[in-house]
Design a protein around this motif. Structure first.
Motif, PDB file in Angstrom:
ATOM      1  N   LYS A 124       0.804  -1.298  -0.084  1.00 15.19           N
ATOM      2  CA  LYS A 124       0.005   0.092   0.037  1.00 15.19           C
ATOM      3  C   LYS A 124       0.880   1.344  -0.014  1.00 15.19           C
ATOM      4  O   LYS A 124       1.953   1.201   0.702  1.00 15.19           O
ATOM      5  CB  LYS A 124      -0.726   0.025   1.388  1.00 15.19           C
ATOM      6  N   LYS A 125       0.391   2.131  -0.648  1.00 17.17           N
ATOM      7  CA  LYS A 125       1.114   3.685  -0.635  1.00 17.17           C
ATOM      8  C   LYS A 125       0.898   4.257   0.600  1.00 17.17           C
ATOM      9  O   LYS A 125      -0.148   4.102   1.232  1.00 17.17           O
ATOM     10  CB  LYS A 125       0.397   4.495  -1.645  1.00 17.17           C
ATOM     11  N   ARG A 126       2.194   4.770   1.110  1.00 20.59           N
ATOM     12  CA  ARG A 126       1.919   5.244   2.590  1.00 20.59           C
ATOM     13  C   ARG A 126       1.546   6.774   2.534  1.00 20.59           C
ATOM     14  O   ARG A 126       1.993   7.754   1.473  1.00 20.59           O
ATOM     15  CB  ARG A 126       3.362   5.355   3.241  1.00 20.59           C
ATOM     16  N   LYS A 127       0.446   7.130   3.231  1.00 20.95           N
ATOM     17  CA  LYS A 127      -0.201   8.556   3.164  1.00 20.95           C
ATOM     18  C   LYS A 127       0.543   9.446   4.099  1.00 20.95           C
ATOM     19  O   LYS A 127       0.613   9.141   5.315  1.00 20.95           O
ATOM     20  CB  LYS A 127      -1.645   8.601   3.592  1.00 20.95           C
TER      21      LYS A 127
END
Length: 137
Positions: A103-106
């Motif tokens: 998952k992309k880190r926010k």
């Protein structure tokens, strides 16, 4: 990626070679080829896209040889058939884990309360350390 097609592809395209294994087994260890050397050509894996294939090459580069084949050695058990099953399970789990897209880190900022709490703790630590000093006369 479909797991059932991937599983079948791994089972049908995997080549095994066997060798004598060290470790447990007593005198039998010198007579029986129980170590399993698994070789799986990367091009023969079905059920994955070209993008996933390139991701596999990048993530599993440590177990890919010059011929673009995945390789794995297993000599955990005394029985060849058990080692073969372990090798198949390991290679499949490595492939599945390598194909997972993280998952992309926010990016987030610390809250005002957390910043104040951190500063308060720093002041307390500073006070404790200041009290340890020798008083000047």
């Amino acid at each position: 990626m479909t797991l059932s097609i991937l599983h079948e592809s791994i089972i049908t395209n995997t080549q095994f070679t066997f060798a004598r294994s060290g470790g447990k087994g007593g005198q039998n260890v010198n007579k029986v080829n129980t170590k399993v050397h698994l070789v799986l050509p990367l091009a023969s894996i079905a059920g994955i896209t070209e993008d996933e294939r390139s991701r596999l090459q990048k993530k599993l580069s440590s177990i890919i040889n010059g011929d673009d084949c995945l390789f794995l050695d297993v000599d955990d058990e005394r029985f060849q058939e058990v080692n073969r099953k372990i090798a198949l399970a390991r290679i499949e789990s490595r492939i599945v884990n390598a194909l997972k897209v993280p998952k992309k880190r926010k990016k987030t900022k610390p809250t005002k309360a957390s910043r104040e709490k951190r500063l308060k703790l720093k002041k307390i630590k500073s006070e404790i350390k200041r009290n340890r000093r020798m008083p000047f006369d």
